[in-house]
Design a protein around this motif. Structure first.
Motif, PDB file in Angstrom:
ATOM      1  N   GLN A  20       0.810  -1.217   0.000  1.00  0.00           N
ATOM      2  CA  GLN A  20       0.000   0.000   0.000  1.00  0.00           C
ATOM      3  C   GLN A  20       0.845   1.269   0.000  1.00  0.00           C
ATOM      4  OE1 GLN A  20      -3.232  -0.577  -0.425  1.00  0.00           O
ATOM      5  NE2 GLN A  20      -2.701  -2.744  -0.255  1.00  0.00           N
ATOM      6  N   LEU A  21       2.151   1.135   0.088  1.00  0.00           N
ATOM      7  CA  LEU A  21       3.025   2.309   0.177  1.00  0.00           C
ATOM      8  C   LEU A  21       3.055   3.214  -1.055  1.00  0.00           C
ATOM      9  CD1 LEU A  21       6.129   1.063   2.177  1.00  0.00           C
ATOM     10  CD2 LEU A  21       4.500   2.845   2.824  1.00  0.00           C
ATOM     11  N   PRO A  22       3.022   2.663  -2.290  1.00  0.00           N
ATOM     12  CA  PRO A  22       3.091   3.577  -3.437  1.00  0.00           C
ATOM     13  C   PRO A  22       1.983   4.638  -3.400  1.00  0.00           C
ATOM     14  CG  PRO A  22       3.439   1.322  -4.152  1.00  0.00           C
ATOM     15  CD  PRO A  22       3.014   1.264  -2.703  1.00  0.00           C
ATOM     16  N   GLY A  23       2.409   5.886  -3.479  1.00  0.00           N
ATOM     17  CA  GLY A  23       1.470   7.004  -3.489  1.00  0.00           C
ATOM     18  C   GLY A  23       0.942   7.404  -2.126  1.00  0.00           C
ATOM     19  N   ALA A  24       1.412   6.759  -1.058  1.00  0.00           N
ATOM     20  CA  ALA A  24       0.917   7.081   0.290  1.00  0.00           C
ATOM     21  C   ALA A  24       1.328   8.492   0.691  1.00  0.00           C
ATOM     22  CB  ALA A  24       1.437   6.075   1.310  1.00  0.00           C
ATOM     23  N   ASP A  25       0.438   9.162   1.392  1.00  0.00           N
ATOM     24  CA  ASP A  25       0.714  10.495   1.915  1.00  0.00           C
ATOM     25  C   ASP A  25       1.265  10.439   3.335  1.00  0.00           C
ATOM     26  OD1 ASP A  25      -0.456  12.286  -0.272  1.00  0.00           O
ATOM     27  OD2 ASP A  25      -2.072  10.857   0.111  1.00  0.00           O
ATOM     28  N   MET A 107      -5.449  -6.646   9.236  1.00  0.00           N
ATOM     29  CA  MET A 107      -5.412  -5.404   8.470  1.00  0.00           C
ATOM     30  C   MET A 107      -6.814  -4.807   8.489  1.00  0.00           C
ATOM     31  SD  MET A 107      -3.840  -4.541   4.714  1.00  0.00           S
ATOM     32  CE  MET A 107      -5.058  -5.344   3.727  1.00  0.00           C
ATOM     33  N   LEU A 108      -6.885  -3.543   8.874  1.00  0.00           N
ATOM     34  CA  LEU A 108      -8.147  -2.834   8.999  1.00  0.00           C
ATOM     35  C   LEU A 108      -8.061  -1.541   8.210  1.00  0.00           C
ATOM     36  CD1 LEU A 108      -7.278  -3.476  12.461  1.00  0.00           C
ATOM     37  CD2 LEU A 108      -9.668  -3.982  12.039  1.00  0.00           C
ATOM     38  N   GLU A 109      -9.224  -0.960   7.905  1.00  0.00           N
ATOM     39  CA  GLU A 109      -9.182   0.330   7.220  1.00  0.00           C
ATOM     40  C   GLU A 109     -10.436   1.131   7.468  1.00  0.00           C
ATOM     41  OE1 GLU A 109      -8.695  -0.277   2.968  1.00  0.00           O
ATOM     42  OE2 GLU A 109     -10.815  -0.014   2.644  1.00  0.00           O
ATOM     43  N   ASP A 110     -10.317   2.403   7.187  1.00  0.00           N
ATOM     44  CA  ASP A 110     -11.454   3.307   7.096  1.00  0.00           C
ATOM     45  C   ASP A 110     -11.232   4.103   5.827  1.00  0.00           C
ATOM     46  OD1 ASP A 110     -13.918   4.456   8.218  1.00  0.00           O
ATOM     47  OD2 ASP A 110     -12.721   6.297   8.213  1.00  0.00           O
ATOM     48  N   ASP A 111     -12.222   4.070   4.948  1.00  0.00           N
ATOM     49  CA  ASP A 111     -12.102   4.733   3.646  1.00  0.00           C
ATOM     50  C   ASP A 111     -13.315   5.627   3.471  1.00  0.00           C
ATOM     51  OD1 ASP A 111     -11.240   5.434   1.113  1.00  0.00           O
ATOM     52  OD2 ASP A 111     -11.587   3.469   0.228  1.00  0.00           O
ATOM     53  N   ASP A 112     -13.075   6.908   3.244  1.00  0.00           N
ATOM     54  CA  ASP A 112     -14.176   7.819   2.937  1.00  0.00           C
ATOM     55  C   ASP A 112     -13.772   8.701   1.765  1.00  0.00           C
ATOM     56  OD1 ASP A 112     -12.657  10.023   3.922  1.00  0.00           O
ATOM     57  OD2 ASP A 112     -13.540   9.855   5.905  1.00  0.00           O
ATOM     58  N   ARG A 113     -14.545   9.703   1.489  1.00  0.00           N
ATOM     59  CA  ARG A 113     -14.259  10.509   0.296  1.00  0.00           C
ATOM     60  C   ARG A 113     -13.009  11.371   0.445  1.00  0.00           C
ATOM     61  NH1 ARG A 113     -19.536  13.730   1.592  1.00  0.00           N
ATOM     62  NH2 ARG A 113     -18.674  15.392   2.843  1.00  0.00           N
ATOM     63  N   HIS A 114     -12.480  11.497   1.663  1.00  0.00           N
ATOM     64  CA  HIS A 114     -11.319  12.359   1.893  1.00  0.00           C
ATOM     65  C   HIS A 114     -10.001  11.611   2.065  1.00  0.00           C
ATOM     66  CE1 HIS A 114     -14.050  15.659   2.035  1.00  0.00           C
ATOM     67  NE2 HIS A 114     -14.738  15.063   2.998  1.00  0.00           N
ATOM     68  N   LEU A 115     -10.074  10.438   2.667  1.00  0.00           N
ATOM     69  CA  LEU A 115      -8.841   9.674   2.854  1.00  0.00           C
ATOM     70  C   LEU A 115      -9.131   8.211   3.131  1.00  0.00           C
ATOM     71  CD1 LEU A 115      -8.742   9.439   6.208  1.00  0.00           C
ATOM     72  CD2 LEU A 115      -7.631  11.624   5.992  1.00  0.00           C
ATOM     73  N   ARG A 116      -8.103   7.428   2.921  1.00  0.00           N
ATOM     74  CA  ARG A 116      -8.155   5.997   3.210  1.00  0.00           C
ATOM     75  C   ARG A 116      -7.053   5.701   4.219  1.00  0.00           C
ATOM     76  NH1 ARG A 116      -6.357   1.211  -0.826  1.00  0.00           N
ATOM     77  NH2 ARG A 116      -7.122  -0.546   0.393  1.00  0.00           N
ATOM     78  N   ARG A 142      -5.868  16.066   2.968  1.00  0.00           N
ATOM     79  CA  ARG A 142      -4.512  16.543   3.259  1.00  0.00           C
ATOM     80  C   ARG A 142      -4.528  17.513   4.445  1.00  0.00           C
ATOM     81  NH1 ARG A 142      -4.689  15.883  -2.173  1.00  0.00           N
ATOM     82  NH2 ARG A 142      -5.235  18.024  -2.671  1.00  0.00           N
ATOM     83  N   LEU A 143      -5.519  18.383   4.502  1.00  0.00           N
ATOM     84  CA  LEU A 143      -5.662  19.328   5.608  1.00  0.00           C
ATOM     85  C   LEU A 143      -5.932  18.578   6.920  1.00  0.00           C
ATOM     86  CD1 LEU A 143      -5.824  22.332   6.429  1.00  0.00           C
ATOM     87  CD2 LEU A 143      -8.279  22.209   5.965  1.00  0.00           C
ATOM     88  N   TYR A 144      -6.771  17.583   6.869  1.00  0.00           N
ATOM     89  CA  TYR A 144      -7.093  16.765   8.040  1.00  0.00           C
ATOM     90  C   TYR A 144      -5.834  16.109   8.606  1.00  0.00           C
ATOM     91  CZ  TYR A 144      -9.209  12.944  10.752  1.00  0.00           C
ATOM     92  OH  TYR A 144      -9.546  12.061  11.736  1.00  0.00           O
ATOM     93  N   MET A 145      -4.960  15.644   7.728  1.00  0.00           N
ATOM     94  CA  MET A 145      -3.757  14.942   8.179  1.00  0.00           C
ATOM     95  C   MET A 145      -2.704  15.869   8.790  1.00  0.00           C
ATOM     96  SD  MET A 145      -4.123  11.736   8.060  1.00  0.00           S
ATOM     97  CE  MET A 145      -2.423  11.274   8.422  1.00  0.00           C
ATOM     98  N   LEU A 146      -2.789  17.173   8.553  1.00  0.00           N
ATOM     99  CA  LEU A 146      -1.789  18.090   9.120  1.00  0.00           C
ATOM    100  C   LEU A 146      -1.692  17.965  10.641  1.00  0.00           C
ATOM    101  CD1 LEU A 146      -2.169  21.298   6.910  1.00  0.00           C
ATOM    102  CD2 LEU A 146      -0.284  19.638   6.918  1.00  0.00           C
ATOM    103  N   PRO A 147      -2.806  18.023  11.393  1.00  0.00           N
ATOM    104  CA  PRO A 147      -2.668  17.819  12.842  1.00  0.00           C
ATOM    105  C   PRO A 147      -2.645  16.337  13.231  1.00  0.00           C
ATOM    106  CG  PRO A 147      -4.923  18.420  12.331  1.00  0.00           C
ATOM    107  CD  PRO A 147      -4.139  18.524  11.037  1.00  0.00           C
ATOM    108  N   VAL A 148      -3.273  15.486  12.437  1.00  0.00           N
ATOM    109  CA  VAL A 148      -3.395  14.071  12.799  1.00  0.00           C
ATOM    110  C   VAL A 148      -2.043  13.354  12.717  1.00  0.00           C
ATOM    111  CG1 VAL A 148      -4.409  11.857  12.105  1.00  0.00           C
ATOM    112  CG2 VAL A 148      -5.847  13.899  12.272  1.00  0.00           C
ATOM    113  N   ALA A 149      -1.251  13.628  11.697  1.00  0.00           N
ATOM    114  CA  ALA A 149       0.025  12.919  11.506  1.00  0.00           C
ATOM    115  C   ALA A 149       0.946  13.043  12.722  1.00  0.00           C
ATOM    116  CB  ALA A 149       0.722  13.381  10.227  1.00  0.00           C
ATOM    117  N   PRO A 150       1.228  14.255  13.228  1.00  0.00           N
ATOM    118  CA  PRO A 150       2.127  14.326  14.385  1.00  0.00           C
ATOM    119  C   PRO A 150       1.521  13.705  15.649  1.00  0.00           C
ATOM    120  CG  PRO A 150       1.410  16.535  13.735  1.00  0.00           C
ATOM    121  CD  PRO A 150       0.915  15.581  12.699  1.00  0.00           C
TER     122      PRO A 150
END
Length: 172
Positions: A20-25, A107-116, A142-150
């Motif tokens: 799943q790594l190719p293209g991952a943000d 392996m689990l996931e959540d997929d919606d219109r903004h991110l997977r 991408r905006l959602y991940m700004l605070p979530v990633a750290p």
């Protein structure tokens, strides 16, 4: 590596999420060594969810309130994982949907219109790894991940450390 030491590591070729790594943000993995004692990956996931501290649930509740205001789904609580003897792909386990489950890896996931978001817990002998891969679908993702990633990079190693300390102190 001792049970108290959690290492942040690159998501390696042995991970069920490697493809799943190719293209991952966003990609993040951490691991620790602890006696497996016959525990399955599903048990490791349910054990982790059961030991989530209250402050984490508070962050999730805050996230859910904010996302509802923006018309997004409420994910609920990570602690809401139900004991399941034989979950099937497509079943909801806490905030994620089960994609695949073997004794060694879940392996689990959540997929919606903004991110997977994909999450995996995987045993390799007595090495337990938690890995996450995120693909954003649009600017909001991408905006959602700004605070979530750290926050994710900070919380997940602590959740893993908490879990392996609990495992290490449990009776044989």
């Amino acid at each position: 590596m001792s049970a108290q030491r959690v290492a942040v590591v690159p998501l390696g070729a042995g991970s069920v999420l490697h493809a799943q790594l190719p293209g991952a943000d966003f990609a993040h993995a951490c691991q620790a060594t602890v006696a497996r004692k016959g525990r399955s990956a599903l048990q490791a996931y349910t054990d982790m969810a059961a030991t989530v501290p209250g402050w984490f649930d508070g962050l999730m509740a805050l996230r859910n309130r904010g996302m509802r205001l923006l018309g997004m789904k409420d994910l609920g609580s990570l602690r809401a994982v139900q004991e399941s003897v034989d979950p099937r792909p497509g079943d909801r386990l806490g905030i994620f949907t089960l994609q695949q489950c073997t004794s060694d890896a879940i392996m689990l996931e959540d997929d919606d219109r903004h991110l997977r978001v994909q999450l995996a817990l995987q045993w390799r002998g007595d090495l337990l790894e938690i890995a996450t891969v995120v693909h954003t679908h649009n600017a909001f993702g991408r905006l959602y991940m700004l605070p979530v990633a750290p926050v994710h990079r900070w919380i997940v190693p602590r959740l893993l450390r908490r879990q392996v300390l609990r495992y290490a102190s449990s009776a044989p």
